[in-house]
Design an enzyme around this catalytic site. Structure first.
Site, PDB file in Angstrom:
ATOM      1  N   LYS A  33      51.889 -18.949   9.751  1.00  0.00           N
ATOM      2  CA  LYS A  33      50.841 -19.333  10.696  1.00  0.00           C
ATOM      3  C   LYS A  33      51.075 -20.763  11.170  1.00  0.00           C
ATOM      4  CE  LYS A  33      46.741 -17.577   9.749  1.00  0.00           C
ATOM      5  NZ  LYS A  33      45.586 -17.464   8.837  1.00  0.00           N
ATOM      6  N   GLY A 112      44.390 -10.610   5.776  1.00  0.00           N
ATOM      7  CA  GLY A 112      43.128 -10.633   5.045  1.00  0.00           C
ATOM      8  C   GLY A 112      43.240 -11.080   3.605  1.00  0.00           C
ATOM      9  N   ARG A 347      52.237 -14.129  15.789  1.00  0.00           N
ATOM     10  CA  ARG A 347      53.220 -13.696  14.795  1.00  0.00           C
ATOM     11  C   ARG A 347      53.843 -12.408  15.308  1.00  0.00           C
ATOM     12  NH1 ARG A 347      48.516 -12.067  10.506  1.00  0.00           N
ATOM     13  NH2 ARG A 347      47.599 -10.434  11.754  1.00  0.00           N
ATOM     14  N   ARG A 577      77.338  24.855   0.610  1.00  0.00           N
ATOM     15  CA  ARG A 577      77.360  25.369  -0.763  1.00  0.00           C
ATOM     16  C   ARG A 577      77.276  26.884  -0.698  1.00  0.00           C
ATOM     17  NH1 ARG A 577      73.369  21.826  -0.310  1.00  0.00           N
ATOM     18  NH2 ARG A 577      73.494  19.801  -1.338  1.00  0.00           N
ATOM     19  N   THR A 800      79.277  12.609  -5.564  1.00  0.00           N
ATOM     20  CA  THR A 800      78.792  11.473  -6.356  1.00  0.00           C
ATOM     21  C   THR A 800      77.670  11.834  -7.321  1.00  0.00           C
ATOM     22  OG1 THR A 800      77.576  10.866  -4.380  1.00  0.00           O
ATOM     23  CG2 THR A 800      79.544   9.581  -4.889  1.00  0.00           C
ATOM     24  N   CYS A 865      79.806  13.742  -0.264  1.00  0.00           N
ATOM     25  CA  CYS A 865      78.821  14.784   0.016  1.00  0.00           C
ATOM     26  C   CYS A 865      77.702  14.802  -1.010  1.00  0.00           C
ATOM     27  CB  CYS A 865      79.491  16.150   0.109  1.00  0.00           C
ATOM     28  SG  CYS A 865      80.264  16.663  -1.431  1.00  0.00           S
ATOM     29  N   TYR A 885      83.675   9.492   6.451  1.00  0.00           N
ATOM     30  CA  TYR A 885      82.332   9.957   6.831  1.00  0.00           C
ATOM     31  C   TYR A 885      81.445  10.007   5.597  1.00  0.00           C
ATOM     32  CZ  TYR A 885      83.677  14.324   4.649  1.00  0.00           C
ATOM     33  OH  TYR A 885      84.061  15.242   3.714  1.00  0.00           O
TER      34      TYR A 885
HETATM   35  P1  ADP Z   1      43.374 -14.327   9.086  1.00  0.00           P
HETATM   36  O1  ADP Z   1      44.721 -14.633   8.567  1.00  0.00           O
HETATM   37  O2  ADP Z   1      42.518 -13.551   8.164  1.00  0.00           O
HETATM   38  O3  ADP Z   1      43.430 -13.778  10.483  1.00  0.00           O
HETATM   39  P2  ADP Z   1      42.698 -16.796  10.325  1.00  0.00           P
HETATM   40  O4  ADP Z   1      42.986 -18.093   9.709  1.00  0.00           O
HETATM   41  O5  ADP Z   1      43.629 -16.383  11.400  1.00  0.00           O
HETATM   42  O6  ADP Z   1      42.631 -15.722   9.187  1.00  0.00           O
HETATM   43  O7  ADP Z   1      41.217 -16.915  10.858  1.00  0.00           O
HETATM   44  C1  ADP Z   1      40.193 -15.975  10.842  1.00  0.00           C
HETATM   45  C2  ADP Z   1      39.488 -15.969  12.195  1.00  0.00           C
HETATM   46  O8  ADP Z   1      38.999 -17.260  12.528  1.00  0.00           O
HETATM   47  C3  ADP Z   1      40.435 -15.598  13.303  1.00  0.00           C
HETATM   48  O9  ADP Z   1      39.785 -14.765  14.219  1.00  0.00           O
HETATM   49  C4  ADP Z   1      40.778 -16.903  13.942  1.00  0.00           C
HETATM   50  O10 ADP Z   1      41.123 -16.754  15.276  1.00  0.00           O
HETATM   51  C5  ADP Z   1      39.484 -17.696  13.763  1.00  0.00           C
HETATM   52  N1  ADP Z   1      39.776 -19.119  13.727  1.00  0.00           N
HETATM   53  C6  ADP Z   1      40.562 -19.774  12.858  1.00  0.00           C
HETATM   54  N2  ADP Z   1      40.646 -21.087  13.147  1.00  0.00           N
HETATM   55  C7  ADP Z   1      39.877 -21.273  14.239  1.00  0.00           C
HETATM   56  C8  ADP Z   1      39.583 -22.411  15.030  1.00  0.00           C
HETATM   57  N3  ADP Z   1      40.090 -23.612  14.754  1.00  0.00           N
HETATM   58  N4  ADP Z   1      38.773 -22.249  16.073  1.00  0.00           N
HETATM   59  C9  ADP Z   1      38.253 -21.040  16.350  1.00  0.00           C
HETATM   60  N5  ADP Z   1      38.506 -19.926  15.662  1.00  0.00           N
HETATM   61  C10 ADP Z   1      39.321 -20.033  14.607  1.00  0.00           C
HETATM   62 MG    MG Z   2      44.566 -14.563  11.848  1.00  0.00          MG
END
Ligand code: ADP
Ligand code: MG
Ligand code: MG
Length: 912
Positions: A33, A112, A347, A577, A800, A865, A885
């Protein structure tokens, strides 16, 4: 000098040079991130200012028994001061307060896994000034209570329920349905009660000092690296435990400042199908977690084109820039604050196997990546998943007609799953693992601590959540069929049942879910394996074919298998076979007769009866493989396998003897006596044939030598079939394979006897055919004496399975239920040698076999095979050994084509 623990988002170059310039290492240091926030900042995209505390700081903190490393906090404060300068706001300042989020981010995204705290910096004083500056008391009190709630649950471990109860209660009292209808006063009083809850659980007051908030949040992220959920996830996803997580502190931007504000998540392409179209969800006047949590119904992101066209246009342009920059499909988070678009995350997007293939191919077309990269980007496992079962359309139609289509939801991870309903992860896991049941895990929504159940289940079904819900992400990552957001399901966890369309479905009832369409059916539907007609997969495999050096052939015993193999791209049959053909019912009695008799004429008769069957089988095979080589292996298993087994004969005999005692009439007695006599005769022969170690007994070439008329019949059938096909205009290339040779003389005598038959047939028929005689190399001695053996073999094929069995001296049939599994779990063996070729042992014998064989006969055709022929790691070994092969099951042919190409490309990369 102390180490640099903190990097501002615009200090990417420094971070990069510290780790030697490799992007992968940057991600290791800043987390995915953080690295991407810095990268987006670098290329000029709108990212709210912030900084990253490194994974090294996290590891140092954990190693020191939960203490910040020296100077880290000071660096964090200094970075904060920089952010204050950039934003013109001050952290904790009652006049113009800066608010930040604290976000975790490890090298590999763990959806999450570790929670984020938003709105850090709010307290009684800053709340007041925020109200003044925004003129929106409702928004500020809502933000404040969110901070207390998130801080409480994430940092201090207060459960969510008491907080949620308060909101529900206030909603009821105010007679409103949604949070959106609550007023500023409501949120203010809710906030106060939240602080009471906080105090009750923690015996301290909610920290009103913003710096204290920041410090505690930073620590909480560090600690969460070793939380149970995070550890479970890393185990499941095979992520190392010593990477640590980074902490990102970022200026807050607000999507909840009115109707010109919004927040959303999107994939730059469709993550299910791969179609090139932005796909996502957004909410007007909301904060980030509202979208992900699925609490409020979201709108499809393309609706922004109407509601906020300028931001939409900018957003589309940014997704284009990101794809071009990362040369991959991206998964992004964004927020619009009063008309201004901010990027909060990007990402590489998780995607289904289907999407992965389509995106790779289309990105080649778009000039974003090369075809080599496309081939390297799709994993063999994804191709495998591609060819996973789907529901049989007839079965689906029938179920629909019978009213068994219960509901539809979002088709977030394709494939068909049939199983018994289990309403929680532990039960799903217990049923699947301990009782061998097939289960579909059903939940209102899934959480990180459900992952073990999801992995054990055939499929996943939820009543809530969207395309970016936890269930959807995890299912896609692990290739589990999933349907989410089936609103029609009323799940009653307390009674452990669900109601759909007035039908009650209890735990343990069978359901079928179609992750490709989102349909949910009652009962069990039939599944079938899909054809390989997907145009993008076809193209990807054609690209792969242009890179691979290994041929990919198939093991196929029947014409239908051969057809499928060819359709899937096989370049030949590497193993047919012949004994499988013997087991079919109309043939087995002749086979048994042949085995039972001692009389040469009776045996001849039985073999003569079998000949036409075998010939027909081969004709079918040759037709299907027109123009391609077909390797036919002569009979291999010990003969007792064709007779009833000893135990069942004994019990049958005992039964009949008892019935004889109670027989009612002479006729019955006669009948029983005859049966008993027959059975005793068979039993005698079974006892004759009994061997203590049948795997090392009278089988393979030994059988051909001891019972020459059997293999001679087979060769006659092969060549009669070949002649007939040739006359029909089919181009045949039969290769006769003699199994289990250990001494060259075995091969010599057997081949001489058999080739004599071949010549006879060709002469009788007046046909010329291109054929070969060769042998399997599946005994270490054969590999070691390959130079001698090659003098009498026109080709080699490594068996094998047997070669592994005989090299390790481990019985495959027994070991896999016993100690071998223990060996693998405890790390005594790195891999199951019956799955992946043992590089240091078995592969060495293969190398010797290839080298010595080709010394005698340059250009000797060598293949494999055994089961390993379809295993990507083993395919790489075969590539290195210079085999011609690999031959594998028809279903694995596409996987092998890709794996062979990847082996060749990897070699190129290391050479070049
Ligand atoms: P996760 O990895 O669970 O997605 P995040 O760090 O990306 O966690 O954040 C959770 C939520 O909070 C996301 O929707 C993200 O966009 C929002 N968020 C995180 N930082 C900010 C920020 N500085 N301003 C506004 N929203 C934010
Ligand atoms: Mg996120
Ligand atoms: Mg064998």
């Amino acid at each position: 000098m102390t180490r640099k623990w903190v990097y501002l988002f615009d200090e990417l170059d420094q971070a990069s040079s510290y780790v030697g310039g490799k992007w992968d290492n940057v991600r290791g240091l800043l987390g995915g991130k953080g690295a991407n926030l810095a990268e987006m900042t670098r290329i000029g995209l709108p990212v709210p200012p912030g900084f990253t505390v490194t994974t090294e700081a996290c590891n140092a903190y954990l190693d020191a028994g939960m203490a910040f490393p020296e100077d880290m906090w000071q660096q964090e404060l200094a970075a904060l001061a920089e952010v204050e300068k950039k934003t013109g706001k001050k952290f904790g300042d009652p006049g113009n307060p800066l608010l930040v989020s604290c976000r975790s981010g490890a090298k590999f995204s763990m959806p999450g896994m570790m929670d984020t705290v938003l709105n850090i910096g709010l307290n009684e004083e800053t709340v007041q000034s925020m109200i003044k500056s925004t003129g929106d008391a409702r928004f500020v009190y809502d933000s404040y209570r969110r901070l207390i709630q998130m801080f409480g649950s994430v940092v201090m471990g207060v459960p969510d329920e008491p907080f949620e109860e308060v909101i529900t209660e206030v909603r009821k009292k105010r007679r409103v349905k949604s949070d959106a209808e609550l007023t500023a006063e409501d949120w203010m009083s809710i906030g106060e009660r939240f602080r009471d809850i906080f105090r009750r659980y923690n015996r301290i007051d909610f920290p009103t000092d913003p710096l204290e908030q920041l410090r505690l949040a930073t620590e909480a992220v560090f600690k969460s690296w070793n939380g149970k959920r995070a550890i479970d996830y890393r185990n499941a996803a095979k992520i190392a435990h010593d990477l640590g997580t980074a902490v990102n502190i970022q200026t807050m931007v607000f999507g909840n400042m009115g109707n010109d504000s919004a927040t959303g998540v999107a994939m730059t392409r469709n993550a299910t199908t791969g179609e090139k179209r932005i796909e996502g969800d957004y909410l007007i006047n909301a904060q980030g977690e509202d979208v992900v949590a699925g609490i409020r119904a979201t709108d499809p992101v393309e609706k922004m084109a109407q509601t906020m066209p300028a931001s939409w246009e900018q957003f589309v342009e940014i997704t284009r820039i990101l794809e071009k920059h990362y040369r991959n499909m991206q998964d992004v988070e964004f927020t619009v604050e009063r008309g201004k678009l901010w990027m909060l995350q990007t990402r590489d997007g998780k995607r289904t196997a289907q999407a992965s293939v389509r995106i790779a191919v289309e990105m080649v077309d778009e000039g974003l990546i090369s075809s080599e990269e496309a081939v390297m980007r799709v994993t063999p496992e994804q191709v495998d998943f591609f060819l996973h079962p789907q529901f049989n359309p007839h079965s689906k139609k029938a179920a629909g007609a019978e009213g068994r289509l219960l509901a539809s939801g979002l088709n977030v991870s394709p494939g068909a799953a049939v199983g018994m309903v289990a309403f929680d992860a532990d039960l799903a896991e217990a049923w699947a693992k301990k009782e061998g049941k097939k289960v579909v895990m059903v939940r209102p929504e899934t959480k990180p601590d459900d992952v073990h159940g999801m992995l054990a289940a055939e499929g996943i079904l939820t009543s809530r959540g969207g395309r970016t819900s936890h269930a959807a992400l995890v299912a896609r990552q692990f290739g589990k069929p999933a349907v989410v957001g089936v609103a029609a399901l009323e799940i009653d966890m307390s009674q452990r049942l669900m109601i759909v369309k007035e039908q009650v479905i209890e735990e343990g009832d069978w359901i079928s879910i179609d992750g490709s369409t989102g349909e949910v059916f009652l009962g069990r539907l039939d599944t079938m394996v899909p054809d390989i007609s997907d145009p993008w997969l076809k193209r990807l495999l054609v690209m792969a074919d242009s890179f691979r050096r290994l041929g990919v052939w198939a093991n196929a015993d029947y014409p239908d298998d051969a057809k499928r193999a060819r359709e899937y791209g096989a370049g030949g049959i590497g193993l047919c076979r012949t004994e499988h053909m013997f087991f079919q019912s109309e043939r087995l009695s002749f086979v048994q007769k042949m085995i039972m008799t001692n009389q040469p004429t009776e045996r001849r008769e039985a073999l003569d009866a079998l000949l036409p069957f075998q010939r027909e089988d081969f004709i079918g095979l040759f037709r299907a493989m027109h123009g391609l080589p077909v390797i036919i292996r002569l009979i291999d298993p010990p003969l007792h396998e064709f007779l009833p087994n000893y135990e069942s004969l004994m019990t049958g005999l005992a039964d009949n003897k008892i019935r004889l005692l109670r027989a009612a009439n002479l006729h019955e007695i006669d009948e029983l006596l005859r049966k008993i006599e027959d059975d005793e005769h068979v039993l005698g022969r079974v006892q004759d044939l009994h061997e203590a170690n049948p795997m090392l007994g009278l089988r393979g070439v030994r059988l051909g030598i001891m019972m020459p008329d059997l293999t001679q019949m087979q060769v006659r059938a092969i060549f009669e079939a070949a002649c007939q096909c040739t006359k029909e205009g089919i181009d045949v290339h039969p290769e006769v394979m003699i199994p289990l040779t250990s001494h060259v003389n075995e091969l010599k005598v057997q081949r001489e006897a058999l080739e004599e038959v071949a010549r006879q047939v060709l002469e009788e028929q007046g046909v010329v055919i291109d054929y070969k005689f060769g042998t399997m190399i599946e005994i270490p001695r054969a590999a070691l004496t390959a130079d001698e053996i090659a003098g009498h073999a026109q080709f080699f094929s490594f068996g094998t399975n047997d070669l592994t069995q005989t090299t390790f001296g481990i019985s495959r049939d027994d070991a896999e239920k016993g100690f071998l599994i223990d060996y693998i779990q405890s790390g005594i063996l790195p891999d199951n040698p019956f799955e992946t070729i043992d590089r240091n042992g078995v592969a060495q014998l293969m190398a010797i076999g290839v080298e010595r064989g080709r010394k005698t006969r340059p250009g000797l055709e060598v293949g494999i095979c055994g089961e390993h022929g379809g295993d990507p790691k083993s395919i790489a070994i075969c590539h290195e050994l210079g085999l011609n092969y690999v031959s594998c099951s028809p279903f694995r042919v596409p996987i092998a084509r890709l794996a062979a190409a990847q082996a060749a490309l990897r070699e190129r990369m290391t050479d070049g």
